[in-house]
Enzyme design. Structure first.
Site, PDB file in Angstrom:
ATOM      1  NE  ARG A 160      38.796  97.388 -38.066  1.00 27.08           N
ATOM      2  CZ  ARG A 160      37.921  98.388 -38.093  1.00 27.08           C
ATOM      3  NH1 ARG A 160      38.334  99.632 -37.900  1.00 27.08           N
ATOM      4  NH2 ARG A 160      36.642  98.172 -38.286  1.00 27.08           N
ATOM      5  CB  SER A 234      35.252  91.790 -39.437  1.00 28.43           C
ATOM      6  OG  SER A 234      33.937  92.208 -39.145  1.00 28.43           O
ATOM      7  CD  GLU A 330      39.358  93.795 -38.553  1.00 28.98           C
ATOM      8  OE1 GLU A 330      39.018  93.968 -37.369  1.00 28.98           O
ATOM      9  OE2 GLU A 330      38.582  94.010 -39.508  1.00 28.98           O
TER      10      GLU A 330
END
Length: 334
Positions: A160, A234, A330
């Site tokens: 990420r 998420s 995230e």
């Protein structure tokens, strides 16, 4: 090019936060991106580059310029490569690839957002990451207005992460991404419950289309539709811990799911940690944790960005207290 003052961003963030920006600019070609670069360079206002808004949490009105790509180009440029505009919807890109018998992106099916943002975020799911497919990125350097070709190896991709999120932040306007696919379908089935679901369907050797549809079905069951329940998918990254920390926790929690990163590190699902802390399905006012997936924070209708942040911090505090692990968003919090 669209250039609008006092623009409402409600439809540009999947959390459904009602916030405005002082100015909104959308470019549809490389030449327009160069014009936008000129505007940004000449302005003293802060600016925010967004994609589809599926990885964004607005905590209030943005007192600056919001920039978005609307480049919709897509083409197969040789036997295994596809060049795609940064404003093209990511899941439609996968459809295009399969229509051309080009494989490798199936596990990333139904991830919301645009192609340009995928290259910034290094999106991933079910054991795959977009960095495995990206060959190069075309972008306009904001301070010079020049077109740059950035190779995969230059982007410092990690879980990420990329240089676009770090030292290159606000340096480039991405216009196109070139992907290298494969003419040979090699399914990745060893992550999550993909194999179990295929067995339930009586599928031993899935086609690319069957694998894609299975992943779409799993995601639809686990994740709420942002059109009916605001969310950004998420919310937290899965933490990566050293092998000693993993062994300590595994001794206490024999059923703890985990994935090997390398010989010194393990990845533990953040959703499992959050669920063990009792947050699954809980609410704090209009903000809550989705009842079917603890990794997803949701807006039940009238939550503000600050409400979501308060919920995030409460969850983080409980996870560190119970497990001694920091979990990090995230989602890009603005």
């Amino acid at each position: 090019m669209r250039d609008i003052q006092n623009y409402n961003l409600l439809h540009h963030n999947t959390f459904g936060i009602n916030a405005t920006c002082r100015r909104f600019i959308e470019y549809a070609t490389t030449e327009e991106a160069q014009q936008v670069a000129q505007i940004l360079s000449a302005s003293n206002d802060p600016f925010l580059i967004i994609g589809g808004g599926s990885n964004l949490l607005l905590t209030g009105d943005y007192e600056g310029i919001v920039v978005r790509s609307a480049i919709q180009y897509i083409a197969q440029i040789d036997e295994i490569r596809v060049r795609c505009g940064s404003g093209y919807e990511w899941d439609k890109f996968i459809d295009f690839c399969l229509s051309k018998q080009l494989y490798g992106a199936e596990n990333l099916s139904l991830i919301p957002g645009d192609v340009g943002a995928s290259a910034v975020q290094n999106i991933g799911a079910y054991g795959a990451e977009v960095q495995e497919l990206i060959e190069e990125i075309e972008a306009v350097e904001i301070h010079s207005g020049k077109i740059q070709i950035l190779k995969n190896a230059e982007c410092a991709y990690a879980y990420r992460q990329s240089r676009f999120k770090n030292e290159w932040k606000n340096r480039y306007l991405i216009t196109h991404v070139t992907f290298r696919l494969s003419k040979t379908f090699t399914p990745k089935l060893d992550y999550g419950n993909i194999t179990t679901r295929l067995v339930q369907q009586g599928i031993a050797q899935p086609t690319a289309e069957e694998l894609r549809q299975t992943i779409i079905n799993i995601r639809n069951e686990k994740l709420p539709d942002p059109k009916t329940l605001g969310n950004a998918g998420s919310f937290f990254m899965n933490p990566i811990v050293d092998i000693e920390k993993y062994a300590e926790l595994a001794a206490q929690y024999s059923n703890m799911p985990h994935y090997v990163v390398n010989e010194k590190q393990m990845k533990i699902p953040a959703g499992w940690l959050i669920e063990q802390c009792g947050w699954k399905g809980r609410r704090m006012g209009e903000a809550g944790v989705y009842e079917k997936q603890s990794l997803v924070l949701v807006n039940y209708g009238q939550a503000t960005g600050q409400d979501i942040v308060r919920l995030c911090k409460a969850i983080q505090a409980d996870v560190i207290q119970k497990f001694g692990i920091d979990i990090h968003p995230e989602v890009n919090i603005i």
